[in-house]
Design an enzyme around this catalytic site. Structure first.
Site, PDB file in Angstrom:
ATOM      1  N   ASP A 152       0.736  -1.314   0.199  1.00  0.00           N
ATOM      2  CA  ASP A 152       0.343   0.237  -0.280  1.00  0.00           C
ATOM      3  C   ASP A 152       1.251   1.430  -0.263  1.00  0.00           C
ATOM      4  O   ASP A 152       1.625   1.352  -0.839  1.00  0.00           O
ATOM      5  CB  ASP A 152      -0.790  -0.408   1.532  1.00  0.00           C
ATOM      6  CG  ASP A 152      -1.994   1.258   1.073  1.00  0.00           C
ATOM      7  OD1 ASP A 152      -2.213   1.395   0.785  1.00  0.00           O
ATOM      8  OD2 ASP A 152      -2.757   1.154   2.380  1.00  0.00           O
ATOM      9  N   LYS A 185       3.470   5.784  -0.395  1.00  0.00           N
ATOM     10  CA  LYS A 185       4.064   6.928  -0.399  1.00  0.00           C
ATOM     11  C   LYS A 185       5.168   7.822  -1.014  1.00  0.00           C
ATOM     12  O   LYS A 185       6.205   6.604  -1.421  1.00  0.00           O
ATOM     13  CB  LYS A 185       4.809   7.100   1.149  1.00  0.00           C
ATOM     14  CG  LYS A 185       3.400   7.122   2.111  1.00  0.00           C
ATOM     15  CD  LYS A 185       3.966   7.401   3.232  1.00  0.00           C
ATOM     16  CE  LYS A 185       2.209   7.415   4.740  1.00  0.00           C
ATOM     17  NZ  LYS A 185       2.740   6.497   5.803  1.00  0.00           N
ATOM     18  N   VAL A 205      -9.555  -3.403   0.359  1.00  0.00           N
ATOM     19  CA  VAL A 205     -10.561  -4.461   0.045  1.00  0.00           C
ATOM     20  C   VAL A 205     -10.349  -5.387   1.266  1.00  0.00           C
ATOM     21  O   VAL A 205      -9.062  -5.381   1.670  1.00  0.00           O
ATOM     22  CB  VAL A 205      -9.612  -4.859  -1.651  1.00  0.00           C
ATOM     23  CG1 VAL A 205      -9.931  -4.059  -3.138  1.00  0.00           C
ATOM     24  CG2 VAL A 205      -8.048  -5.268  -0.851  1.00  0.00           C
TER      25      VAL A 205
HETATM   26  P1  5GP Z   1       1.656  -0.803   3.788  1.00  0.00           P
HETATM   27  O1  5GP Z   1       3.074  -0.431   4.692  1.00  0.00           O
HETATM   28  O2  5GP Z   1       3.122  -0.487   2.468  1.00  0.00           O
HETATM   29  O3  5GP Z   1       0.954   0.573   3.830  1.00  0.00           O
HETATM   30  O4  5GP Z   1       0.168  -1.479   4.682  1.00  0.00           O
HETATM   31  C1  5GP Z   1       0.835  -3.370   4.402  1.00  0.00           C
HETATM   32  C2  5GP Z   1      -0.395  -3.168   4.624  1.00  0.00           C
HETATM   33  O5  5GP Z   1      -1.747  -2.818   5.396  1.00  0.00           O
HETATM   34  C3  5GP Z   1      -0.852  -5.067   4.277  1.00  0.00           C
HETATM   35  O6  5GP Z   1       0.170  -5.951   4.892  1.00  0.00           O
HETATM   36  C4  5GP Z   1      -2.171  -5.109   4.611  1.00  0.00           C
HETATM   37  O7  5GP Z   1      -1.745  -5.830   6.123  1.00  0.00           O
HETATM   38  C5  5GP Z   1      -2.852  -3.434   6.122  1.00  0.00           C
HETATM   39  N1  5GP Z   1      -3.449  -2.563   3.755  1.00  0.00           N
HETATM   40  C6  5GP Z   1      -3.557  -1.762   3.262  1.00  0.00           C
HETATM   41  N2  5GP Z   1      -3.672  -1.965   2.682  1.00  0.00           N
HETATM   42  C7  5GP Z   1      -5.721  -2.563   2.532  1.00  0.00           C
HETATM   43  C8  5GP Z   1      -6.584  -2.653   2.227  1.00  0.00           C
HETATM   44  O8  5GP Z   1      -7.223  -2.244   0.938  1.00  0.00           O
HETATM   45  N3  5GP Z   1      -7.405  -3.591   2.334  1.00  0.00           N
HETATM   46  C9  5GP Z   1      -6.724  -4.834   3.801  1.00  0.00           C
HETATM   47  N4  5GP Z   1      -7.587  -5.766   4.489  1.00  0.00           N
HETATM   48  N5  5GP Z   1      -5.223  -4.292   3.834  1.00  0.00           N
HETATM   49  C10 5GP Z   1      -5.230  -3.725   3.540  1.00  0.00           C
END
Ligand code: 5GP
Length: 227
Positions: A152, A185, A205
């Protein structure tokens, strides 16, 4: 002499390994938003139907994505000249469903392990990450494949890459089922998994391992959660 020169020129012309993406399905969200679209071939359990804005990836889509990604991994791991062993590290809990399907399509020997990371978002725009469950095996000198559910902002994968590289594996590859690339980011703009199933739109999602406060992980498809 020319032989060595030729070899150097050859290496210089081989492009760096590009991250592999099976499909970019970002445009699909417009359909979901405007028509509250549910794919005909997915049976949404009645009890969940009111929580789901639309099905983004059907079971068939996911199967095709995993086939393509696993074929790439099989090909790359075969080309390792020698390996002291491969360790598949599943990032809990979101990647457990994806990882269990993926590992059954890998045609080389590997050990399985897991890691859990939690992130805390303060008032700062940068998150702070902490290992909640450490990798159990020694990965020193091993070829590690990290399996993530979704990238994300990129913070978790950036943290994991640094955390695992500090343990001196022979190599590190990363796999993510999903990537919300539009949400990255700026400081993590360079963060991409080596293998990605699907680039998806900026939406929350659920399903196929992904949760909302612990719910929905058992849905067999990936859906956009209704707000
Ligand atoms: P990041 O550190 O890249 O922002 O986020 C990674 C983690 O955030 C993922 O492993 C997941 O656990 C959670 N996450 C990010 N986007 C989503 C989403 O759309 N749905 C869900 N269920 N978890 C998300």
């Amino acid at each position: 002499m020319f032989g060595w020169f030729g070899l150097v020129v050859l290496f210089m012309t081989i492009p760096a390994r590009e991250p592999y993406v099976f499909a970019d399905i970002r445009p699909t969200l417009a359909i979901l938003d405007t028509q509250n679209y549910l794919r005909q071939h997915d049976s949404v359990p009645e009890v969940y139907a009111s929580d789901i804005a639309g099905v983004l990836l059907s079971e068939g889509d996911i199967r095709n994505g995993i086939s393509a990604v696993s074929a790439r991994i099989n090909q790359d791991v075969r080309s390792l000249s020698k390996s002291a062993g491969v360790v598949l590290v599943t990032v809990l809990h979101g990647a457990m469903v994806f990882s269990s399907d993926l590992m059954r399509r890998l045609h080389f020997p590997f050990q399985t392990d897991s890691v859990a990371v939690s992130s805390y978002e303060g008032t700062e725009s940068t998150g702070s990450y902490q290992v909640k469950k450490e990798i159990g095996y020694s990965i020193l000198g091993k070829d590690v494949i990290v399996v993530e559910d979704i990238v994300d902002t990129g913070g978790t994968l950036d943290f994991l890459i640094r955390h695992i590289n500090a343990k001196n594996p022979a190599s590190l590859r990363t796999v993510a089922l999903l990537d919300k690339i539009d949400r990255r980011k700026p400081q993590f703009a360079h963060i991409k998994a080596d293998y990605t199933g699907f680039v998806i739109p900026d939406a929350f999602v659920i399903g196929y391992g992904l949760d909302y406060v612990g719910h929905y992980r058992g849905l067999p498809f990936v859906a956009v959660k209704k707000k």
